[in-house]
Design a protein around this motif. Structure first.
Motif, PDB file in Angstrom:
ATOM      1  N   GLY A 110       0.784  -1.235   0.000  1.00  0.00           N
ATOM      2  CA  GLY A 110       0.000   0.000   0.000  1.00  0.00           C
ATOM      3  C   GLY A 110       0.810   1.276   0.000  1.00  0.00           C
ATOM      4  O   GLY A 110       1.976   1.293  -0.408  1.00  0.00           O
ATOM      5  N   LEU A 111       0.190   2.320   0.504  1.00  0.00           N
ATOM      6  CA  LEU A 111       0.703   3.690   0.337  1.00  0.00           C
ATOM      7  C   LEU A 111       2.078   3.912   0.963  1.00  0.00           C
ATOM      8  O   LEU A 111       2.261   3.742   2.167  1.00  0.00           O
ATOM      9  N   LEU A 112       3.001   4.303   0.094  1.00  0.00           N
ATOM     10  CA  LEU A 112       4.337   4.678   0.557  1.00  0.00           C
ATOM     11  C   LEU A 112       4.714   5.959  -0.177  1.00  0.00           C
ATOM     12  O   LEU A 112       4.631   6.020  -1.401  1.00  0.00           O
ATOM     13  N   LEU A 113       5.107   6.954   0.607  1.00  0.00           N
ATOM     14  CA  LEU A 113       5.557   8.217   0.007  1.00  0.00           C
ATOM     15  C   LEU A 113       7.076   8.180  -0.045  1.00  0.00           C
ATOM     16  O   LEU A 113       7.731   7.847   0.944  1.00  0.00           O
ATOM     17  N   LEU A 114       7.620   8.501  -1.216  1.00  0.00           N
ATOM     18  CA  LEU A 114       9.076   8.587  -1.373  1.00  0.00           C
ATOM     19  C   LEU A 114       9.407  10.026  -1.720  1.00  0.00           C
ATOM     20  O   LEU A 114       8.740  10.627  -2.570  1.00  0.00           O
ATOM     21  N   THR A 115      10.411  10.554  -1.074  1.00  0.00           N
ATOM     22  CA  THR A 115      10.775  11.949  -1.340  1.00  0.00           C
ATOM     23  C   THR A 115      12.245  12.173  -1.044  1.00  0.00           C
ATOM     24  O   THR A 115      12.911  11.317  -0.451  1.00  0.00           O
ATOM     25  N   ASN A 116      12.747  13.323  -1.480  1.00  0.00           N
ATOM     26  CA  ASN A 116      14.078  13.750  -1.039  1.00  0.00           C
ATOM     27  C   ASN A 116      13.939  15.044  -0.223  1.00  0.00           C
ATOM     28  O   ASN A 116      14.904  15.760  -0.018  1.00  0.00           O
ATOM     29  N   ASP A 117      12.735  15.309   0.235  1.00  0.00           N
ATOM     30  CA  ASP A 117      12.457  16.482   1.057  1.00  0.00           C
ATOM     31  C   ASP A 117      12.549  16.064   2.530  1.00  0.00           C
ATOM     32  O   ASP A 117      11.581  15.604   3.132  1.00  0.00           O
ATOM     33  N   GLY A 118      13.755  16.204   3.073  1.00  0.00           N
ATOM     34  CA  GLY A 118      14.007  15.734   4.437  1.00  0.00           C
ATOM     35  C   GLY A 118      13.145  16.446   5.462  1.00  0.00           C
ATOM     36  O   GLY A 118      12.688  15.852   6.434  1.00  0.00           O
ATOM     37  N   GLY A 119      12.885  17.730   5.225  1.00  0.00           N
ATOM     38  CA  GLY A 119      12.078  18.513   6.168  1.00  0.00           C
ATOM     39  C   GLY A 119      10.662  17.985   6.243  1.00  0.00           C
ATOM     40  O   GLY A 119      10.099  17.818   7.334  1.00  0.00           O
ATOM     41  N   LEU A 120      10.101  17.689   5.082  1.00  0.00           N
ATOM     42  CA  LEU A 120       8.728  17.173   5.054  1.00  0.00           C
ATOM     43  C   LEU A 120       8.669  15.812   5.753  1.00  0.00           C
ATOM     44  O   LEU A 120       7.774  15.551   6.560  1.00  0.00           O
ATOM     45  N   ALA A 121       9.644  14.962   5.437  1.00  0.00           N
ATOM     46  CA  ALA A 121       9.656  13.633   6.042  1.00  0.00           C
ATOM     47  C   ALA A 121       9.751  13.755   7.558  1.00  0.00           C
ATOM     48  O   ALA A 121       9.021  13.099   8.306  1.00  0.00           O
TER      49      ALA A 121
END
Ligand code: URA
Length: 245
Positions: A110-121
């Protein structure tokens, strides 16, 4: 202002080493004039940066929604794909330094968010934010109103750890339910149901904060977040929707 090599490499189309070579061979221009050095700085918001005349589309950060399949780890292993969800991404995305926001077990889908936005994570994962996460679960056994009451009352796990109150809504069959957590302890759903004597057979995350799984994504598929989803996430982060509880 950012270094050109960093800016161009951040698009994922070229590695930093490739960017350096491109600059040295005069193939990179800033506002129409060839860049002198890879370390040269430019403002990505205003400068027109191009490689071989083609403008680089620069994004501040990348946000990907994935429908995680079973069998892969939600980890990065230094950007290598092997055995992790990163292996589902093409090299140009893998090079962007993406990482999963939070962990799902190897067998959870299911839902997995991948990002390179460390602040958001950081903000989404902060225990202080109590970000809602909703899961669809199927267990061995029958889910009864007493389970709902136990979850709502703050379940105590086998090791004595007390959970925050969680919402359990019955599914269509007696062995399924939707559970919303406001925290994220290790193996939490499995441990909560284990404490009720009902092993989890299937677990799927369907939402996290303001994001819901795109039901058109098959397991293993991913897509960029839409502008609207990205805006929802940013609003959420800055506290204008589900705020700290
Ligand atoms: N709870 C679990 O037990 N596993 C997950 O992957 C997520 C929540």
């Amino acid at each position: 202002m950012e270094r050109l090599d960093k800016l161009i490499a951040a698009t994922g189309r070229f590695s930093r080493r490739e960017v350096k070579a491109l600059v040295r061979s005069g193939r990179v221009t800033v506002d129409g004039r060839p860049a002198a050095r890879p370390e040269e700085k430019a403002d990505p918001e205003t400068a027109c940066i191009a490689v071989d005349g083609e403008q680089i589309l620069w994004r501040r950060a990348t946000y990907i929604m994935m429908n995680k399949p079973a069998g892969l780890l939600s980890a990065t292993r230094d950007g290598r794909g092997d055995g992790t969800v990163l292996g589902l991404l093409p090299p140009e995305l893998r090079r962007q330094g993406l990482f999963p926001v939070g962990r799902l077990d190897r067998d959870t889908v299911g839902l997995l968010l991948l990002t390179n936005d460390g602040g958001l994570a950081h903000d989404l994962l902060s225990p202080k934010r109590h970000v809602d996460k909703t899961y669809f679960v199927r267990v061995a056994g029958t889910i009864v109103p007493a389970d709902q009451a136990a979850f709502a009352g703050g379940l105590v796990l086998g090791d004595g750890l007390r959970c925050l109150p969680a919402a359990l809504a019955p599914g269509e069959t007696a062995d399924t339910a939707f559970v919303t957590l406001h925290e994220g302890k290790f193996h939490q759903i499995k441990r909560m149901f284990a404490a009720r004597g009902k092993p989890v057979l299937y677990l799927r995350r369907i939402s996290m904060g303001p994001l819901s799984i795109d039901e058109t994504l098959a397991e293993g598929e991913y897509r960029y977040l839409s502008e609207e989803e990205t805006a929802l996430l940013q609003d959420f982060r800055h506290g204008s929707s589900q705020s700290s509880k």
